[in-house]
Design an enzyme around this catalytic site. Structure first.
Site, PDB file in Angstrom:
ATOM      1  N   LYS A 169       0.760  -1.296  -0.044  1.00  0.00           N
ATOM      2  CA  LYS A 169      -0.158   0.072  -0.161  1.00  0.00           C
ATOM      3  C   LYS A 169       0.904   1.151   0.041  1.00  0.00           C
ATOM      4  O   LYS A 169       1.602   1.465   0.933  1.00  0.00           O
ATOM      5  CB  LYS A 169      -0.971   0.098   1.137  1.00  0.00           C
ATOM      6  N   GLU A 244       9.510   0.866  10.971  1.00  0.00           N
ATOM      7  CA  GLU A 244      10.470   2.050  11.099  1.00  0.00           C
ATOM      8  C   GLU A 244       9.735   3.133  11.243  1.00  0.00           C
ATOM      9  O   GLU A 244       8.832   3.678  10.313  1.00  0.00           O
ATOM     10  CB  GLU A 244      11.295   2.130   9.878  1.00  0.00           C
ATOM     11  N   CYS A 278      13.066  10.897   7.647  1.00  0.00           N
ATOM     12  CA  CYS A 278      13.100  10.426   8.880  1.00  0.00           C
ATOM     13  C   CYS A 278      14.412  10.275   9.499  1.00  0.00           C
ATOM     14  O   CYS A 278      14.595  10.704  10.778  1.00  0.00           O
ATOM     15  CB  CYS A 278      13.081   8.573   8.787  1.00  0.00           C
ATOM     16  N   GLU A 380       9.347  14.706  17.058  1.00  0.00           N
ATOM     17  CA  GLU A 380       9.707  14.508  15.466  1.00  0.00           C
ATOM     18  C   GLU A 380       9.180  15.632  14.736  1.00  0.00           C
ATOM     19  O   GLU A 380       8.261  15.730  14.529  1.00  0.00           O
ATOM     20  CB  GLU A 380       9.611  13.117  14.895  1.00  0.00           C
TER      21      GLU A 380
END
Length: 476
Positions: A169, A244, A278, A380
């Protein structure tokens, strides 16, 4: 553009479609089906039918198919890069790098095909044992919008080489290049149904993939909250997980470092892909003896970045991928300013000008005097905002670097080997760079600690994670 099921374009199970928007203009450039749980069932059935055909090919044969696909990707890299920039927003040269990176990954796995030949274990007078590896079966993958092509390669390469079939996906905002690459793979020898692409929302398609009992492994890349939800959904069946889940990567600059090189590294490490990476530099700790000079140069270099449409020549930084992403950054910046938790050295606002009015642009931002409680340091930040924090010594830098629930990557900038070794030993992160940041070659394992997730992508480690051992005991 349609989904891919069983090696062909597939009509959706309903009549609902998701628009794909160009982040630089706000224009709709295409539509993809809003997939359903029934579409996932169709994809799993196609993957199941293809598995035994694909599994019977030797690993060398599967590797050659990946290699042929990589060659076509290289031939078409300019067109593929334009498509990626149009749906994702990044500058064309970054898209070219990402497309080439996808080809690199396929070539790497093609190059190590045959590496899993098994082993003979001599047991003496009682007999021998033959230990082999076999594929897991049907695997699932969910990829994000920030690096959709590269991360597709991280999952497709080892999964297919190991002999698995895959239901994947893509993110709803960046499905087009993934679909085009799958078409290429289908033309070079994949058994029909080996790689299936289902477009649609995470709460329907993503969760259906996570919950499906026939899917034996799921690899997910995304944020921590979604990763937690995926893990909960996957718990109802026995499947392996690779998660992750992002990071809040620190960059430490010591006084013996090459300052100009470190400034360039910070600019690239933070503002590459508009900060939507990331492993981007998200917290910058600079020794106080060089902090003033470093911040001045950082401000100058950030202001020199040319903001614009990624397709335009000379663009250094494109827009954010969506209006929602920009709104999140603006809310955070406003909170920092309202609470007096930092000083904006440059940026902090949308750019002015008609050419920016319809896209999701935000100026490269550098913030000083950041308080430890600020969201710029505690979470983050997925956008072009870089907080700079002076530190008195290496001990403090390492302590602050570890003041996070994440543990994906980190970098240390120094010419002292002992300093670099201490950073490697003491910083809690899955990858430590020295005098560089951001790059992740396909040969090395990639993954994090703590809330950055589980498992590893890339290299032989990823290939092994898509297979399991099987032992034959021989008696004499």
């Amino acid at each position: 553009m349609l989904m891919r099921i069983g090696g062909v374009d597939a009509e959706p199970g309903n009549d609902s479609w998701i628009p794909v928007i160009n982040p630089a203009t706000g224009d709709e450039i295409d539509r993809v089906p809003e997939g359903t749980k029934d579409d996932v069932e169709r994809a799993v059935a196609a993957a199941d039918a293809a598995f035994f055909v694909w599994k019977k090919k030797t690993q060398r044969e599967r590797g050659m198919i990946l290699f042929r696909a990589a060659g076509i990707v290289r031939e078409q890299h300019k067109d593929l890069a334009r498509l990626l920039t149009t749906e994702q927003g990044k500058p064309l040269r970054e898209s070219i790098d990402e497309i080439r990176g996808f080809a690199n990954i396929l070539e790497f796995y093609a190059g190590i095909s045959g590496a899993q030949n098994g082993e003979l274990v001599r047991l003496g007078a009682t007999g021998d044992a033959l230990v082999t590896r076999e594929p897991l079966g049907i695997c699932g993958a969910i990829i994000p919008w920030n690096m959709p092509v590269l991360i597709m390669g991280w999952k497709v390469g080892p999964a297919l080489l190991a002999g698995n079939t895959l239901v994947l996906k893509p993110a709803s905002s960046t499905p087009l290049t993934t679909l085009r690459l799958t078409q290429i793979l289908d033309t070079v020898g994949l058994s029909p149904g080996t790689l299936n692409i289902i477009t649609g929302p995470g709460e329907t398609v993503g969760e259906a993939i996570a919950e499906h009992p026939s899917i034996k492994k799921l690899s997910f890349t995304g944020n921590y909250a979604t990763g937690q939800r995926i893990r909960e959904r996957a718990a109802g069946s026995i499947k392996e997980l690779t998660l992750e889940l992002g990071g809040s990567d620190p960059m430490i600059v010591m006084p013996d470092a090459d300052i100009n090189k470190a400034v360039d590294g910070a600019i690239r490490g933070r503002f590459y892909n508009a900060g939507q990476t990331c492993t981007a530099v998200k917290r910058l700790f600079v020794h106080e003896s060089i902090a003033t000079e470093f911040s001045r140069k950082l401000k100058q270099n950030a202001e020199a970045l040319r903001l614009g449409n990624g397709l335009d020549t000379g663009t250094d930084m494109g827009p954010l991928n969506s209006a929602i992403q920009r709104e999140r950054i603006e809310i955070l910046i406003n909170k920092v300013q309202d609470a007096g938790q930092g000083t904006i050295l440059t940026g902090g606002t949308r750019p002015e000008g008609a050419e920016y009015s319809r896209g999701f642009f935000f100026r490269p931002t550098v913030v000083s005097d950041v308080e430890k409680t600020s969201g710029l340091l505690t979470g983050e930040v997925f956008g072009p905002v870089l907080p700079v924090v002076p530190v008195p010594d290496l001990d403090t830098a390492i302590t602050e670097a570890n003041r996070t629930s994440y543990g994906l990557g980190a970098s240390i900038w120094t010419n002292n080997l002992h300093t670099a070794k201490r950073a490697f030993d003491e910083i809690h992160a899955g990858i430590i760079w020295v005098n560089r940041h951001l790059t992740v070659p396909p040969e090395i394992p990639f993954g994090g600690m703590n809330e950055s997730g589980l498992g590893r992508e890339n290299g032989l480690h990823a290939l092994e994670s898509y297979s399991r051992t099987k032992t034959l005991l021989l008696g004499w």
